[in-house]
Each structure stands twice: as structure tokens, then as C-alpha cells.
Design an enzyme around this catalytic site. Structure first.
Site, PDB file in Angstrom:
ATOM      1  N   ILE A 275      -1.310  -1.952  -5.369  1.00  0.00           N
ATOM      2  CA  ILE A 275      -2.123  -2.465  -6.478  1.00  0.00           C
ATOM      3  C   ILE A 275      -2.074  -1.488  -7.657  1.00  0.00           C
ATOM      4  O   ILE A 275      -2.413  -1.823  -8.778  1.00  0.00           O
ATOM      5  CB  ILE A 275      -3.578  -2.720  -6.001  1.00  0.00           C
ATOM      6  CG1 ILE A 275      -4.305  -3.689  -6.913  1.00  0.00           C
ATOM      7  CG2 ILE A 275      -4.346  -1.420  -5.817  1.00  0.00           C
ATOM      8  CD1 ILE A 275      -5.611  -4.211  -6.330  1.00  0.00           C
TER       9      ILE A 275
ATOM     10  N   ASP B 223      -1.498  -7.300  -5.414  1.00  0.00           N
ATOM     11  CA  ASP B 223      -2.824  -7.241  -4.809  1.00  0.00           C
ATOM     12  C   ASP B 223      -2.722  -8.030  -3.502  1.00  0.00           C
ATOM     13  O   ASP B 223      -2.506  -9.237  -3.524  1.00  0.00           O
ATOM     14  CB  ASP B 223      -3.867  -7.869  -5.750  1.00  0.00           C
ATOM     15  CG  ASP B 223      -5.265  -7.850  -5.121  1.00  0.00           C
ATOM     16  OD1 ASP B 223      -5.394  -7.474  -3.935  1.00  0.00           O
ATOM     17  OD2 ASP B 223      -6.227  -8.224  -5.830  1.00  0.00           O
TER      18      ASP B 223
ATOM     19  N   TYR C 260     -15.444   0.903   8.760  1.00  0.00           N
ATOM     20  CA  TYR C 260     -13.993   1.079   8.927  1.00  0.00           C
ATOM     21  C   TYR C 260     -13.580   0.840  10.377  1.00  0.00           C
ATOM     22  O   TYR C 260     -12.653   0.079  10.658  1.00  0.00           O
ATOM     23  CB  TYR C 260     -13.636   2.502   8.492  1.00  0.00           C
ATOM     24  CG  TYR C 260     -12.189   2.899   8.659  1.00  0.00           C
ATOM     25  CD1 TYR C 260     -11.209   2.370   7.832  1.00  0.00           C
ATOM     26  CD2 TYR C 260     -11.815   3.833   9.625  1.00  0.00           C
ATOM     27  CE1 TYR C 260      -9.887   2.762   7.967  1.00  0.00           C
ATOM     28  CE2 TYR C 260     -10.494   4.229   9.761  1.00  0.00           C
ATOM     29  CZ  TYR C 260      -9.532   3.691   8.923  1.00  0.00           C
ATOM     30  OH  TYR C 260      -8.226   4.083   9.073  1.00  0.00           O
TER      31      TYR C 260
ATOM     32  N   GLY D  22       0.842  -1.207   0.000  1.00  0.00           N
ATOM     33  CA  GLY D  22       0.000   0.000   0.000  1.00  0.00           C
ATOM     34  C   GLY D  22       0.867   1.244   0.000  1.00  0.00           C
ATOM     35  O   GLY D  22       0.502   2.289   0.542  1.00  0.00           O
TER      36      GLY D  22
HETATM   37  P1  NAD Z   1      -4.304   5.485   1.359  1.00  0.00           P
HETATM   38  O1  NAD Z   1      -5.704   5.223   0.955  1.00  0.00           O
HETATM   39  O2  NAD Z   1      -3.692   6.797   1.027  1.00  0.00           O
HETATM   40  O3  NAD Z   1      -3.357   4.324   0.819  1.00  0.00           O
HETATM   41  C1  NAD Z   1      -3.739   2.979   0.806  1.00  0.00           C
HETATM   42  C2  NAD Z   1      -3.065   2.304  -0.372  1.00  0.00           C
HETATM   43  O4  NAD Z   1      -3.483   0.934  -0.416  1.00  0.00           O
HETATM   44  C3  NAD Z   1      -3.439   2.924  -1.718  1.00  0.00           C
HETATM   45  O5  NAD Z   1      -2.285   3.356  -2.408  1.00  0.00           O
HETATM   46  C4  NAD Z   1      -4.158   1.789  -2.470  1.00  0.00           C
HETATM   47  O6  NAD Z   1      -3.890   1.772  -3.857  1.00  0.00           O
HETATM   48  C5  NAD Z   1      -3.566   0.560  -1.778  1.00  0.00           C
HETATM   49  N1  NAD Z   1      -4.424  -0.614  -1.942  1.00  0.00           N
HETATM   50  C6  NAD Z   1      -5.774  -0.667  -1.948  1.00  0.00           C
HETATM   51  N2  NAD Z   1      -6.180  -1.923  -2.187  1.00  0.00           N
HETATM   52  C7  NAD Z   1      -5.074  -2.678  -2.341  1.00  0.00           C
HETATM   53  C8  NAD Z   1      -4.847  -4.062  -2.614  1.00  0.00           C
HETATM   54  N3  NAD Z   1      -5.859  -4.906  -2.799  1.00  0.00           N
HETATM   55  N4  NAD Z   1      -3.575  -4.506  -2.705  1.00  0.00           N
HETATM   56  C9  NAD Z   1      -2.531  -3.643  -2.530  1.00  0.00           C
HETATM   57  N5  NAD Z   1      -2.682  -2.320  -2.284  1.00  0.00           N
HETATM   58  C10 NAD Z   1      -3.946  -1.850  -2.193  1.00  0.00           C
HETATM   59  O7  NAD Z   1      -4.227   5.230   2.939  1.00  0.00           O
HETATM   60  P2  NAD Z   1      -3.195   5.821   3.992  1.00  0.00           P
HETATM   61  O8  NAD Z   1      -3.740   7.108   4.486  1.00  0.00           O
HETATM   62  O9  NAD Z   1      -1.812   5.772   3.470  1.00  0.00           O
HETATM   63  O10 NAD Z   1      -3.407   4.768   5.178  1.00  0.00           O
HETATM   64  C11 NAD Z   1      -2.595   3.634   5.359  1.00  0.00           C
HETATM   65  C12 NAD Z   1      -3.077   2.880   6.593  1.00  0.00           C
HETATM   66  O11 NAD Z   1      -3.116   3.753   7.722  1.00  0.00           O
HETATM   67  C13 NAD Z   1      -4.489   2.300   6.482  1.00  0.00           C
HETATM   68  O12 NAD Z   1      -4.552   1.085   7.165  1.00  0.00           O
HETATM   69  C14 NAD Z   1      -5.334   3.316   7.198  1.00  0.00           C
HETATM   70  O13 NAD Z   1      -6.510   2.745   7.695  1.00  0.00           O
HETATM   71  C15 NAD Z   1      -4.411   3.746   8.308  1.00  0.00           C
HETATM   72  N6  NAD Z   1      -4.773   5.057   8.850  1.00  0.00           N
HETATM   73  C16 NAD Z   1      -4.607   6.191   8.117  1.00  0.00           C
HETATM   74  C17 NAD Z   1      -4.969   7.428   8.639  1.00  0.00           C
HETATM   75  C18 NAD Z   1      -4.785   8.720   7.852  1.00  0.00           C
HETATM   76  O14 NAD Z   1      -5.172   9.790   8.352  1.00  0.00           O
HETATM   77  N7  NAD Z   1      -4.195   8.675   6.667  1.00  0.00           N
HETATM   78  C19 NAD Z   1      -5.512   7.499   9.938  1.00  0.00           C
HETATM   79  C20 NAD Z   1      -5.704   6.330  10.652  1.00  0.00           C
HETATM   80  C21 NAD Z   1      -5.306   5.110  10.107  1.00  0.00           C
END
Ligand code: NAD
Length: 314
Positions: A36, A54, A144, A9
Site C-alpha cells: 500500500i 491495497d 493480533y 506487503g
Molecule cells: P511489516 O509491518 O514490516 O510489513 C507489513 C507490510 O504490509 C507493510 O509494508 C505495510 O505497508 C503493508 N500493508 C499494510 N496494510 C496494507 C494493505 N491494506 N494493503 C497492502 N499492504 C499493506 O510486517 P512484517 O514483519 O514484514 O510481517 C509480515 C507478516 O509476517 C505479517 O503477517 C506478520 O504478522 C507476520 N509475522 C511477522 C513477525 C516478525 O517478527 N516480523 C513475526 C511473526 C509473524
């Protein structure tokens, strides 16, 4: 032997920054970025390996782990709070199956250590909202939040039953300038900076007094690497740790931004994300993280705003 890390990710908001920091610590070829979808960061693509994965495909995961002799996985792939509410089936299946797949890699000794982020979304409407304790009522009412709470229990279970070295943080809303946010309820706090610089105005989808726990990305990345690099015996909580940065509401953030753009205009139009925000804490008690592995945040509202504007203006 030096550890080799797979970040799953890595094209998202956190991964884009985390990969670069891990590469400077572990060496470019010891940190494999994967997603992905391709990354839009040239810096990330040019500095080290990138694989399309994926995370739902366990065979592909094992293939990449073997190819690079991966020892640690940072799992960042997920559907975030606002996006998951729009597609609850995908939110549930992606958030749960990705974690199961990665924990199983550790259970079957393909890898040694796992990082997986939880969120303040694990709390719910009857959780004490100010200075929310580590151990308290947890009754999330978003898909979520439910997936993150189940994930926390799953991490604890794999640690207890299978001795899996898994570590986790309950991130607050994260604010950074390098990558766009991925569909969370706190995204306004990133968009507002871009709009202030471009158009001198912003319409918030949360009401002026919606106070939420937030954190500057520099602090979040440092916390992530610090918990992963702590001696195992210091990481006493294997579900997920509360961590705190700062707390503010849209009105307070707009006031701070006005110090840089005096004519900045803020307006408010609540949407479905308001309801999600209403069920979340306003501030977090992170004293256990401080006690166990010395966690301390560095960025307050002033320092964060100054750094965001300086970097985005470039
Ligand atoms: P984001 O949505 O920016 O990035 C997630 C990435 O996962 C994306 O690039 C997407 O393409 C990839 N992805 C989706 N489906 C996929 C798959 N099947 N296989 C491989 N990759 C896949 O999210 P983020 O903000 O970078 O968050 C990362 C983690 O941190 C998550 O678990 C999120 O819940 C957690 N989180 C984030 C925040 C925030 O404020 N950003 C706050 C609390 C928790």
C-alpha cells in the site's frame, strides 16, 4: 510454465528480503512486489515490477493477478502485535479480510498456491511455555493473536473444503538488518543492534529475563521458500507449522553484544509490550516441521549477532 509470484506487503521487514531471494530463484520479472506504500529499498524497486495495491480491494488484486498471470501469492500485509493492540478494529479487519481476499483468489482458481504467515502469538497464557508443542492449548489474548488463530483455522477450512493449496509458518520474533521491524513485541531485538552501533546504549521495553522464541531473517526466509517449494503431500499441516530458531532474553542478547562493544550500556523500562510478551511461549518444538519437510535452523545467538553487526557496520 514458470510460476509468477505476487508478494503483498513487500515494503515491510520480511517482504524487503523475501522479494530479493524469490527474484534470484524465479527471475526478476516473475516476482511482483506490492504494498500500500512504496518500498524504501532501491534494490527491490530497480530489480523488478512493483505495484501499489491495497489488499482490501479485491478487484485490484484480481486486476494485478491477471496483468502478470500470477500463480502464487505470498501475503505479508498485516498489522503486527503491538500496533494492532493500539488499533484493534484495523488489526482485526486488515488481518482477516486480507486473508479472505487472497484465499478466495485461490478458491476461484485465479491462483494456484498461497503463503500466509501465522505467529507464536496464537498461543496464550495457559499454553505450555517451554518447548511449546505443535498441538496444544491456544488461548491468545491479543487482537493480533486472535486474528492469527482465526486465520489458521480459515486456512485449514479452505484446504479441506475447497482444496486450496495454502501453506503457513508460525514465525517467532524475526531479526534482520535490511529493513526496520513493523511494530511487533520483539522489535527490541532489532533496535538494540542499531543503537549499540550508533550510541553504545539501549533501553529495552521488555524486562531482562523475558525469554522469547526468535529467528534470524535468513532462516525465516529459507523456511518460507522451503515450505512453499515442498511437494504438496509433505505439507501435512494446513493450519500452520511451529518453527524454531533460537530463544534468548534481552539480558543474554546484551551480553552477546558486549563481546563487540565492551562499553555497551543496557537499561530496562517495561511498557505495554511486556504484557503481550508474558503471554507468549519461551521456546518452540518444531519437530513436526523437521519430520514433514526437513526444516532445520542454522543461526544461533553467536552466529546471528556476528552477522547482524558485520552487515549493519557496512
Ligand atoms: P511489516 O509491518 O514490516 O510489513 C507489513 C507490510 O504490509 C507493510 O509494508 C505495510 O505497508 C503493508 N500493508 C499494510 N496494510 C496494507 C494493505 N491494506 N494493503 C497492502 N499492504 C499493506 O510486517 P512484517 O514483519 O514484514 O510481517 C509480515 C507478516 O509476517 C505479517 O503477517 C506478520 O504478522 C507476520 N509475522 C511477522 C513477525 C516478525 O517478527 N516480523 C513475526 C511473526 C509473524
Amino acid at each position: 510454465m514458470k510460476d509468477t509470484i505476487l508478494v503483498i506487503g513487500s515494503s515491510g521487514q520480511i517482504g524487503t528480503e523475501l522479494v530479493m531471494d524469490l527474484r534470484s530463484l524465479f527471475g526478476n520479472n516473475h516476482v511482483i512486489a506490492s504494498d500500500i506504500r512504496p518500498s524504501i529499498s532501491k534494490e527491490l524497486l530497480e530489480s523488478g515490477p512493483f505495484e501499489i495495491i491495497d489488499v482490501m480491494d479485491q478487484n485490484r488484486l484480481i486486476e494485478v493477478v491477471k496483468k502478470y498471470k500470477v500463480t502464487q501469492v505470498y501475503l505479508l500485509a498485516a498489522l503486527l502485535s503491538a500496533t494492532a493492540e493500539k488499533n484493534i478494529e484495523l488489526g482485526w479487519s486488515l488481518n482477516m479480510q486480507s486473508l479472505s481476499n487472497v484465499l478466495d483468489l485461490a478458491r476461484h482458481k485465479h491462483i494456484k498456491k498461497v503463503y500466509w504467515p501465522s505467529s507464536i502469538a496464537v498461543f496464550g497464557p495457559t499454553t505450555p511455555q517451554t518447548f511449546t508443542p505443535q498441538h496444544t492449548i491456544m488461548d491468545p489474548n491479543t487482537v493480533y493473536g486472535i486474528s492469527k488463530l482465526a486465520g489458521e483455522r480459515w486456512c485449514q477450512y479452505y484446504y479441506d473444503k475447497f482444496d486450496v493449496d495454502v501453506r503457513s509458518l508460525r514465525y517467532p520474533g524475526l531479526i534482520g538488518w535490511k529493513a526496520a521491524p513493523g511494530g511487533g513485541t520483539t522489535d527490541y531485538a532489532v533496535h538494540i543492534f542499531h543503537e549499540a552501533i550508533k550510541n553504545n546504549k539501549y533501553q529495552s521495553f521488555l524486562s531482562p529475563d523475558t525469554t522469547l522464541p526468535m529467528m534470524y531473517m535468513n532462516d525465516a526466509i529459507r523456511a518460507t521458500i522451503e515450505i512453499m517449494e515442498s511437494p504438496s503431500e509433505n505439507v501435512k499441516i494446513r493450519s500452520s507449522y511451529n518453527i524454531a530458531g533460537l530463544s534468548f532474553n534481552p539480558q543474554e542478547l546484551s551480553q552477546e553484544i558486549k563481546n563487540y562493544f565492551p562499553n555497551f550500556e543496557m537499561s530496562y523500562q517495561e511498557d505495554y509490550r511486556q504484557e503481550i510478551a508474558n503471554s507468549w511461549p519461551k521456546s518452540m518444538d518444531d519437530s513436526i516441521a523437521t519430520k514433514d519437510w526437513n526444516w532445520k535452523s542454522e543461526f544461533d545467538l553467536k552466529k546471528m549477532t556476528a552477522d547482524m553487526i558485520k552487515n549493519l557496520k557496512k
